[in-house]
Scaffold this active site. Structure first.
Site, PDB file in Angstrom:
ATOM      1  N   SER A  36       0.854  -1.181   0.000  1.00 53.41           N
ATOM      2  CA  SER A  36       0.000   0.000   0.000  1.00 53.41           C
ATOM      3  C   SER A  36       0.892   1.233   0.000  1.00 53.41           C
ATOM      4  CB  SER A  36      -0.890   0.022   1.253  1.00 53.41           C
ATOM      5  OG  SER A  36      -1.290   1.346   1.549  1.00 53.41           O
ATOM      6  N   LYS A  73      -4.624 -19.735  11.473  1.00 48.76           N
ATOM      7  CA  LYS A  73      -4.705 -20.899  12.367  1.00 48.76           C
ATOM      8  C   LYS A  73      -4.950 -22.215  11.631  1.00 48.76           C
ATOM      9  CE  LYS A  73      -5.197 -19.131  16.944  1.00 48.76           C
ATOM     10  NZ  LYS A  73      -5.576 -17.712  16.766  1.00 48.76           N
ATOM     11  N   SER A 123     -11.146 -19.524  21.493  1.00 47.33           N
ATOM     12  CA  SER A 123     -12.062 -18.394  21.420  1.00 47.33           C
ATOM     13  C   SER A 123     -12.572 -18.223  20.005  1.00 47.33           C
ATOM     14  CB  SER A 123     -11.350 -17.114  21.866  1.00 47.33           C
ATOM     15  OG  SER A 123     -10.307 -16.827  20.971  1.00 47.33           O
ATOM     16  N   ASN A 182     -10.998 -18.796  16.216  1.00 44.20           N
ATOM     17  CA  ASN A 182     -10.346 -19.161  14.968  1.00 44.20           C
ATOM     18  C   ASN A 182      -9.665 -20.528  15.021  1.00 44.20           C
ATOM     19  OD1 ASN A 182     -11.152 -16.979  13.441  1.00 44.20           O
ATOM     20  ND2 ASN A 182      -9.399 -15.714  14.034  1.00 44.20           N
ATOM     21  N   GLN A 189     -12.378 -23.134  14.492  1.00 46.78           N
ATOM     22  CA  GLN A 189     -12.719 -23.320  13.073  1.00 46.78           C
ATOM     23  C   GLN A 189     -11.612 -24.040  12.331  1.00 46.78           C
ATOM     24  OE1 GLN A 189     -14.409 -19.793  10.978  1.00 46.78           O
ATOM     25  NE2 GLN A 189     -14.227 -18.870  12.986  1.00 46.78           N
ATOM     26  N   GLY A 238      -1.068 -13.470  20.751  1.00 45.21           N
ATOM     27  CA  GLY A 238      -2.006 -13.916  21.780  1.00 45.21           C
ATOM     28  C   GLY A 238      -1.244 -14.853  22.691  1.00 45.21           C
ATOM     29  N   GLY A 239      -1.338 -16.157  22.408  1.00 45.58           N
ATOM     30  CA  GLY A 239      -0.569 -17.133  23.182  1.00 45.58           C
ATOM     31  C   GLY A 239       0.818 -17.382  22.613  1.00 45.58           C
ATOM     32  N   GLY A 240       1.072 -16.853  21.418  1.00 40.66           N
ATOM     33  CA  GLY A 240       2.433 -16.874  20.891  1.00 40.66           C
ATOM     34  C   GLY A 240       2.742 -17.928  19.844  1.00 40.66           C
ATOM     35  N   GLU A 300       0.694  -7.141  21.171  1.00 40.17           N
ATOM     36  CA  GLU A 300      -0.469  -7.675  21.876  1.00 40.17           C
ATOM     37  C   GLU A 300      -1.353  -6.518  22.352  1.00 40.17           C
ATOM     38  OE1 GLU A 300       0.805  -9.863  25.333  1.00 40.17           O
ATOM     39  OE2 GLU A 300       1.979  -8.178  26.085  1.00 40.17           O
ATOM     40  N   GLY A 356      -4.006  -6.331  27.882  1.00 36.95           N
ATOM     41  CA  GLY A 356      -3.493  -7.592  28.415  1.00 36.95           C
ATOM     42  C   GLY A 356      -2.063  -7.806  27.996  1.00 36.95           C
ATOM     43  N   ASP A 414       0.456  -9.370  29.119  1.00 42.90           N
ATOM     44  CA  ASP A 414       1.179 -10.447  29.817  1.00 42.90           C
ATOM     45  C   ASP A 414       2.418 -10.890  29.033  1.00 42.90           C
ATOM     46  OD1 ASP A 414      -1.050 -11.545  28.070  1.00 42.90           O
ATOM     47  OD2 ASP A 414       0.219 -13.306  28.334  1.00 42.90           O
ATOM     48  N   LYS A 416      -9.143  -2.317   0.968  1.00 41.63           N
ATOM     49  CA  LYS A 416     -10.348  -3.118   0.684  1.00 41.63           C
ATOM     50  C   LYS A 416     -10.271  -4.492   1.336  1.00 41.63           C
ATOM     51  CE  LYS A 416     -10.669   0.473  -1.790  1.00 41.63           C
ATOM     52  NZ  LYS A 416     -11.221   1.662  -1.086  1.00 41.63           N
ATOM     53  N   SER A 453      -3.304 -11.207  10.605  1.00 43.21           N
ATOM     54  CA  SER A 453      -3.479 -12.606  11.033  1.00 43.21           C
ATOM     55  C   SER A 453      -4.846 -13.200  10.744  1.00 43.21           C
ATOM     56  CB  SER A 453      -3.148 -12.738  12.518  1.00 43.21           C
ATOM     57  OG  SER A 453      -3.882 -11.793  13.270  1.00 43.21           O
TER      58      SER A 453
HETATM   59  C1  LIG Z   1      -5.203 -16.740  17.422  1.00 40.49           C
HETATM   60  C2  LIG Z   1      -5.038 -15.466  16.732  1.00 40.49           C
HETATM   61  C3  LIG Z   1      -3.988 -14.593  17.043  1.00 40.49           C
HETATM   62  C4  LIG Z   1      -2.982 -14.898  18.117  1.00 40.49           C
HETATM   63  O1  LIG Z   1      -2.231 -16.039  17.785  1.00 40.49           O
HETATM   64  P1  LIG Z   1      -1.369 -16.803  18.883  1.00 40.49           P
HETATM   65  O2  LIG Z   1      -0.728 -17.906  18.151  1.00 40.49           O
HETATM   66  O3  LIG Z   1      -2.307 -17.260  19.956  1.00 40.49           O
HETATM   67  O4  LIG Z   1      -0.413 -15.804  19.440  1.00 40.49           O
HETATM   68  C5  LIG Z   1      -3.858 -13.431  16.306  1.00 40.49           C
HETATM   69  N1  LIG Z   1      -4.747 -13.102  15.344  1.00 40.49           N
HETATM   70  C6  LIG Z   1      -5.780 -13.894  15.031  1.00 40.49           C
HETATM   71  C7  LIG Z   1      -6.704 -13.467  13.965  1.00 40.49           C
HETATM   72  C8  LIG Z   1      -5.964 -15.107  15.704  1.00 40.49           C
HETATM   73  O5  LIG Z   1      -6.985 -15.893  15.386  1.00 40.49           O
END
Ligand SMILES: *Cc1c(COP(=O)(O)O)cnc(C)c1O
Length: 326
Positions: free
Chosen positions: A35, A60, A85, A87, A90, A186-188, A211, A215, A217, A280, A311
């Site tokens: 972009s 994922k 939670s 993704n 799915q 998130g969890g890495g 992150e 949160g 952490d 878009k 992601s």
């Molecule tokens: C799960 C997820 C994350 C975080 O991924 P981790 O492997 O838990 O760090 C980030 N973005 C999206 C869209 C996700 O689904």
């Protein structure tokens, strides 16, 4: 917690290569988009790896499919279980369907409707629980034991991490070396996998996790050298409401990552609007973490080659509209 005493065999870049072979012709090779507006804004060359366009709408799929591909015949017959939670749920449901493996998924009662529906749509059996009251990991382990299922957690598993690393591998394979890579955290799983690919393919690239500010952490853990646990953070980034890093992910992150940054919900909304208006792209709030970090965390990006992982793109369209209207 004696986490530091547990000796873990961390996944390696060889595992990422093996995962890439398993994923070939099953996962999409997602596009890398540019972009001009983003480049001008950061004074940099920005490369967006669009995992929002991956199968089921997030990276994922990579980790889940890789992990399930490695099941023995007996494991595949009995089935897989996980907690998520959204993704990852799915991703497991779709991968299990493709591989003919029964899937059981624990989901929080308040998970976004689109994510629960999609999980059921892929044929997964969904069990709902209250994430503010019940310990999802304990509950999952209990059901796994009762039914003889194999648990594939959302991030803290070598095969999941190796699979997630294939997104950054594709990015480096396509655009070559980068100076910076910003990755939602998130969890890495995604961050640790990405960092392994960066170390192998672009050794001087500085890899940052981003992150939610609510949160941090991961940032506390990274900077203190021990895994910090927090309450479920309140943020619009529902894919990164994790309470702690994993032992495998933390092991890789502390070795291969430069630092962990944070982004506020307002910064995520700004990035989400940018992706929609300028590129878009429908990107879910969590998917905006990398770019929000690039824009606001104060990294010296001017004149640099910067990779940003987008992601995921799974967001209820009504919610998407509501978030952007304000
Ligand atoms: C799960 C997820 C994350 C975080 O991924 P981790 O492997 O838990 O760090 C980030 N973005 C999206 C869209 C996700 O689904």
């Amino acid at each position: 917690m004696n986490e530091s005493l547990t000796v873990l065999t961390l996944p390696t870049y060889q595992d990422v290569i093996a995962a890439a072979l398993r994923l070939e012709s099953h996962a999409h090779r997602t596009p890398v988009l540019r972009s001009r507006t983003a480049d001008e804004r950061l004074g940099a060359s920005v490369f967006f790896k669009c995992e929002s366009l991956q199968r089921m709408g997030a990276f994922k799929f990579r980790g889940a499919f890789n992990a399930l591909s490695k099941f023995s015949a007996a494991q595949a017959k009995a089935g897989v279980i996980t907690f998520s939670s959204g993704n990852h749920a799915q991703a497991i449901a779709l991968s299990a369907r493709l591989l003919g493996i029964p899937a059981t998924i624990l989901m929080p009662l308040d998970a976004p409707q689109a994510k629960a529906d999609a999980t059921r749509g892929y044929g997964g059996e969904v069990i709902l629980f209250d994430r503010f009251k019940q310990d999802r990991e304990a509950l999952t382990r209990e059901i796994a034991q009762q039914r003889g299922l194999t648990l594939i957690p959302p991030y803290d598993h070598p095969d999941v991490i190796a699979g997630q690393g294939t997104a950054a591998k594709e990015l480096f394979d396509e655009v070559g070396a980068l100076d910076y890579l910003l990755v939602p955290l998130g969890g890495g799983g995604l961050l640790s996998g990405s960092a392994m690919s960066a170390r192998a393919l672009s050794p001087l690239c500085k890899v940052y996790g981003v992150e939610p500010q609510a949160g941090n952490d991961g940032q506390q853990s990274f900077r203190s050298g021990a895994i910090v646990h927090i309450e479920t953070p309140v943020t619009i980034a529902d894919g990164a409401q994790t309470q702690h890093l994993g032992q495998y992910t933390f092991g890789v992150i502390r070795r291969d990552v430069q630092d962990v940054l944070t982004a506020s919900d307002a910064q995520l909304l700004e990035a989400m609007r940018f992706f929609a208006e300028r590129m878009k792209l429908v990107v879910e709030p969590t998917g905006c973490l990398g770019f929000a970090g690039a824009c606001h965390a104060g990294l010296p990006l001017a004149g640099k080659r910067v990779g940003v992982i987008i992601s995921g793109g799974n967001v209820d369209l009504c919610r998407f509209g509501e978030l952007l209207v304000k």
